[in-house]
Scaffold this active site. Structure first.
Site, short mmCIF file in Angstrom:
data_model
loop_
_atom_site.label_atom_id
_atom_site.label_comp_id
_atom_site.label_asym_id
_atom_site.label_seq_id
_atom_site.Cartn_x
_atom_site.Cartn_y
_atom_site.Cartn_z
N ASN A 87 0.80 -1.35 -0.06
CA ASN A 87 0.03 -0.13 -0.16
C ASN A 87 0.83 1.13 0.07
O ASN A 87 1.06 1.79 1.09
CB ASN A 87 -0.91 -0.10 1.17
CG ASN A 87 -1.87 1.02 1.38
OD1 ASN A 87 -1.61 1.99 0.58
ND2 ASN A 87 -2.72 0.80 1.90
N GLU A 90 0.19 -12.93 4.76
CA GLU A 90 -0.79 -12.51 5.95
C GLU A 90 -1.33 -13.39 6.51
O GLU A 90 -2.30 -14.08 6.06
CB GLU A 90 -1.54 -11.25 5.68
CG GLU A 90 -1.99 -10.41 6.58
CD GLU A 90 -2.40 -8.99 6.31
OE1 GLU A 90 -3.38 -8.61 6.92
OE2 GLU A 90 -1.60 -8.53 5.43
N ASP A 150 0.59 -3.22 10.53
CA ASP A 150 -0.50 -3.62 10.27
C ASP A 150 -1.71 -2.67 11.10
O ASP A 150 -1.25 -2.59 12.16
CB ASP A 150 -0.71 -5.12 10.64
CG ASP A 150 -1.77 -6.01 10.17
OD1 ASP A 150 -1.67 -5.95 8.92
OD2 ASP A 150 -2.73 -6.08 10.88
N GLY A 161 -8.74 4.58 1.57
CA GLY A 161 -9.05 3.51 2.50
C GLY A 161 -10.11 3.91 3.45
O GLY A 161 -11.27 4.58 2.76
N TYR A 162 -10.00 4.07 4.52
CA TYR A 162 -11.19 4.27 5.64
C TYR A 162 -11.23 5.81 5.97
O TYR A 162 -12.09 6.31 6.77
CB TYR A 162 -10.83 3.63 6.94
CG TYR A 162 -11.29 1.90 6.79
CD1 TYR A 162 -12.61 1.61 6.44
CD2 TYR A 162 -10.48 1.11 6.87
CE1 TYR A 162 -13.04 0.23 6.33
CE2 TYR A 162 -10.60 -0.22 6.73
CZ TYR A 162 -12.05 -0.64 6.32
OH TYR A 162 -12.17 -2.05 6.17
N ASP A 163 -10.19 6.69 5.39
CA ASP A 163 -10.22 7.94 5.82
C ASP A 163 -11.60 8.69 5.46
O ASP A 163 -11.91 9.73 6.28
CB ASP A 163 -9.24 8.76 4.90
CG ASP A 163 -7.87 8.64 5.65
OD1 ASP A 163 -7.60 7.91 6.61
OD2 ASP A 163 -6.69 8.93 4.93
N LYS A 211 -3.69 14.98 9.55
CA LYS A 211 -3.57 13.76 9.85
C LYS A 211 -2.34 13.38 10.21
O LYS A 211 -2.27 12.17 11.16
CB LYS A 211 -4.35 12.97 8.66
CG LYS A 211 -4.15 11.56 8.75
CD LYS A 211 -4.62 10.79 7.74
CE LYS A 211 -4.39 9.08 8.02
NZ LYS A 211 -4.55 8.28 6.77
N HIS A 221 -3.11 7.24 14.17
CA HIS A 221 -2.42 6.08 14.67
C HIS A 221 -1.14 5.71 14.14
O HIS A 221 -0.38 5.17 15.11
CB HIS A 221 -3.44 4.79 14.34
CG HIS A 221 -3.77 4.84 12.88
ND1 HIS A 221 -4.14 6.07 12.24
CD2 HIS A 221 -3.69 3.86 11.99
CE1 HIS A 221 -4.40 5.48 11.03
NE2 HIS A 221 -4.36 4.15 10.81
N ARG A 222 -0.75 5.90 13.22
CA ARG A 222 0.50 5.91 12.26
C ARG A 222 1.35 6.79 12.85
O ARG A 222 2.53 6.15 13.23
CB ARG A 222 0.20 5.99 10.92
CG ARG A 222 1.52 5.84 10.05
CD ARG A 222 1.26 5.80 8.43
NE ARG A 222 0.48 4.48 8.14
CZ ARG A 222 -0.75 4.63 7.88
NH1 ARG A 222 -1.47 5.97 7.89
NH2 ARG A 222 -1.86 3.40 7.91
P1 ITT Z 1 -0.02 -4.25 3.53
O1 ITT Z 1 0.65 -4.38 2.14
O2 ITT Z 1 0.84 -3.13 4.36
O3 ITT Z 1 -0.72 -5.13 4.63
P2 ITT Z 1 -2.76 -3.01 3.57
O4 ITT Z 1 -3.51 -1.88 2.78
O5 ITT Z 1 -3.40 -4.53 3.44
O6 ITT Z 1 -1.29 -3.05 3.13
P3 ITT Z 1 -3.46 -3.12 6.47
O7 ITT Z 1 -3.83 -4.56 6.30
O8 ITT Z 1 -2.43 -2.75 7.33
O9 ITT Z 1 -2.89 -2.55 5.13
O10 ITT Z 1 -4.51 -2.38 6.69
C1 ITT Z 1 -5.84 -2.44 6.88
C2 ITT Z 1 -6.95 -1.69 5.96
O11 ITT Z 1 -7.04 -0.38 6.85
C3 ITT Z 1 -6.60 -1.55 4.52
O12 ITT Z 1 -7.85 -1.61 4.10
C4 ITT Z 1 -6.08 -0.15 4.59
O13 ITT Z 1 -6.38 0.66 3.57
C5 ITT Z 1 -6.93 0.61 5.98
N1 ITT Z 1 -5.93 1.74 6.58
C6 ITT Z 1 -4.85 1.56 7.07
N2 ITT Z 1 -4.38 2.68 7.73
C7 ITT Z 1 -5.17 3.83 7.09
C8 ITT Z 1 -5.28 5.14 7.23
O14 ITT Z 1 -4.45 5.85 7.82
N3 ITT Z 1 -6.44 5.66 6.73
C9 ITT Z 1 -7.23 4.95 5.85
N4 ITT Z 1 -7.54 3.50 5.71
C10 ITT Z 1 -6.23 2.92 6.47
#
Ligand code: ITT
Length: 182
Positions: A13, A40, A69, A142-144, A162, A167-168
């Protein structure tokens, strides 16, 4: 080229990498990127998932690496989707999440950053409390567009800071403190 970096972020990502890079730049740590889909495992623990991912990443690249994660945990859904956030995003998405909710909308976003080199594996957690918006707002990834941090009325997709509250950011700040003093 490779030695320009202190360590590498391994993820599928690029959005996560861009944010992590900005944050670590501010702590004086130079972060490179290996774009890769890591193995995973299924687990209820973000930390266990991250540790598995980081071992996979280190064995692939043989350089100091971090993986992350994340999970969004919705109180009224007993913490769902939590460790399944990635799968749930790809399947039902933000629209599907919004359809599951009624009035109770409290949620939290959690990040686990795990570092690995030849000698060490260490994990760091960051959390932010907030709520799920009534509808999608803003054009974030993502969930933003549906996550509203506490004490704000805007979603992560709509705010400028942000990367100073997320959290990051919190997980990476703890990581930086440890990394710069190890
Ligand atoms: P990896 O290859 O690093 O695992 P991923 O996108 O699958 O990439 P995660 O499993 O850690 O990553 O993320 C879980 C979900 O939460 C995934 O759909 C992300 O897009 C979302 N997410 C994580 N951090 C976010 C953020 O800061 N804002 C919005 N969505 C987020």
């Amino acid at each position: 080229m490779l030695q320009l970096y202190d360590l590498f972020f391994v993820s599928s990502n690029p959005h996560k990498y861009k944010e992590a890079k900005k944050i670590l730049d501010s702590f004086g740590i130079k972060l490179g990127f290996f774009k890769s889909e890591l193995e995973e495992i299924q687990s209820n623990s973000l930390k266990d998932i991250a540790i598995h991912k980081v071992k996979n990443a280190f064995s692939k690249y043989k350089k100091p690496v971090i993986v992350e994660d994340d999970g969004i945990f919705i109180n009224s859904l007993s913490g769902f989707p939590g460790p399944y956030s990635s799968y749930v995003f790809k399947t039902i998405g933000n629209k599907g999440i919004l359809n599951l909710l009624t009035t109770k909308r409290q949620a939290k976003f959690v990040s686990i950053i795990t570092y690995c080199d030849k000698k060490t594996i260490e994990s760091f957690e960051g959390k932010i409390i907030g709520s799920i918006a009534n509808s999608q707002k803003g054009n974030g990834w993502g969930y933003d567009p549906i996550f509203i941090p506490k004490n704000s009325n805007k979603t992560f997709a709509q705010i400028d800071d942000k990367n100073q509250i997320s959290h990051r950011y919190k997980a990476l700040k703890k990581f930086s403190n440890w990394y710069l003093h190890k």
